[in-house]
Design a protein around this motif. Structure first.
Motif, PDB file in Angstrom:
ATOM      1  N   GLY A  87       0.819  -1.205   0.000  1.00  0.00           N
ATOM      2  CA  GLY A  87       0.000   0.000   0.000  1.00  0.00           C
ATOM      3  C   GLY A  87       0.850   1.251   0.000  1.00  0.00           C
ATOM      4  N   TRP A 101      -5.018   6.466  -1.035  1.00  0.00           N
ATOM      5  CA  TRP A 101      -4.282   5.285  -0.595  1.00  0.00           C
ATOM      6  C   TRP A 101      -4.615   4.143  -1.550  1.00  0.00           C
ATOM      7  N   TYR A 159     -13.678   6.219  -4.000  1.00  0.00           N
ATOM      8  CA  TYR A 159     -13.038   4.907  -3.818  1.00  0.00           C
ATOM      9  C   TYR A 159     -13.163   4.116  -5.117  1.00  0.00           C
ATOM     10  N   MET A 186     -11.789   6.912   3.672  1.00  0.00           N
ATOM     11  CA  MET A 186     -11.160   6.283   4.831  1.00  0.00           C
ATOM     12  C   MET A 186     -11.731   6.771   6.154  1.00  0.00           C
ATOM     13  N   GLU A 191     -11.808  -0.920   7.953  1.00  0.00           N
ATOM     14  CA  GLU A 191     -10.916  -1.861   7.286  1.00  0.00           C
ATOM     15  C   GLU A 191     -11.674  -2.584   6.177  1.00  0.00           C
ATOM     16  N   CYS A 212      -6.536  -4.223   3.609  1.00  0.00           N
ATOM     17  CA  CYS A 212      -6.140  -3.200   2.636  1.00  0.00           C
ATOM     18  C   CYS A 212      -5.771  -1.865   3.280  1.00  0.00           C
ATOM     19  N   LEU A 213      -6.321  -1.568   4.463  1.00  0.00           N
ATOM     20  CA  LEU A 213      -6.083  -0.262   5.070  1.00  0.00           C
ATOM     21  C   LEU A 213      -5.207  -0.330   6.319  1.00  0.00           C
ATOM     22  N   ALA A 216      -2.498   2.402   6.756  1.00  0.00           N
ATOM     23  CA  ALA A 216      -2.763   3.425   5.736  1.00  0.00           C
ATOM     24  C   ALA A 216      -2.593   4.827   6.304  1.00  0.00           C
ATOM     25  N   ARG A 218      -4.287   7.899   6.542  1.00  0.00           N
ATOM     26  CA  ARG A 218      -5.693   8.271   6.361  1.00  0.00           C
ATOM     27  C   ARG A 218      -5.901   9.765   6.132  1.00  0.00           C
TER      28      ARG A 218
END
Length: 228
Positions: A87, A101, A159, A186, A191, A212-213, A216, A218
């Protein structure tokens, strides 16, 4: 949630059957050794009077099948996929040049793998602060998109979750795009888990759950540095 890669199922023909043959060979060897060491009186009784293989032939069979099983196991390790995630913050994906992200699936192995199943588990921020944390429930791509739209997020604006189809090959040393999320997205998403199953060249099925997050940024302000 366990996010480590694991083997879901071994190939029946190329793994389980081979192990069964090794077991049968070992039993034949034990039978031959015991039979040759029994007295004449005991050797005349069932099942010892049944001569299947002599000791030398049974030993050769065990060595051959055992060697084949070891060779198969070594080859399976060679072609086993190495699934992971990558990521980073990038620019110019979201409309208006906003930072987002982005997350990719990686296959860092030396051989190709093929997707057999993919599922998603979406955790959203509670609308009520007193609400208990939700439990991840596996679902499909369309349901994830529907729930995000219900939160007022716009597809391909706030997104984008990629639709990875069954049968898609993952080449060695490759990146596969899974999605990107803006700062606004986000704030609504706690998540997004992606569970992916792949089959390798020897027929073994592997699974990895990717958050995936996790980790991250944010509130991105600058793109991530490009690493060579």
């Amino acid at each position: 949630m366990n996010t480590a890669q694991r083997v879901v199922r071994r190939s029946t023909l190329l793994s389980r059957l081979l192990i069964a043959v090794v077991g049968v060979s070992a039993l034949l060897l034990v039978h031959a050794v015991v039979r040759d060491n029994l007295s004449d009186g005991l050797a005349a009784h069932w099942p010892w009077k049944l001569r299947l293989l002599d000791v030398q032939s049974a030993t050769a069979m065990v060595l051959a099948t055992g060697g084949a099983a070891l060779a198969r196991a070594q080859y399976a390790r060679t072609v086993r996929p190495a699934l992971g995630g990558n990521g980073q913050v990038v620019a110019d994906l979201a409309p208006g040049g906003r930072l987002a992200w982005t997350f990719h699936l990686t296959n860092a192995a030396q051989d190709v793998a093929v997707v057999t199943e993919i599922a998603y588990a979406l955790l959203l921020t509670p609308t009520d602060p007193a609400e208990a944390p939700a439990t991840p429930v596996w679902t499909h791509h369309a349901e994830v998109d529907r729930r995000l739209r219900e939160r007022g997020l716009a597809y391909n604006a706030d997104y984008l979750v990629a639709l990875v189809g069954v049968g898609r090959p993952l080449p060695p040393q490759s990146l596969t795009f899974l999605g990107w999320f803006t700062e606004r997205a986000m704030t609504e998403i706690v998540e997004l888990y992606v569970r992916i199953r792949v089959v390798d060249r020897v027929g073994d099925v592997h699974e990895r759950i990717l958050p995936c997050l996790r980790g991250a940024d944010r509130t991105p302000r600058n793109p991530s540095p490009q690493l060579s």
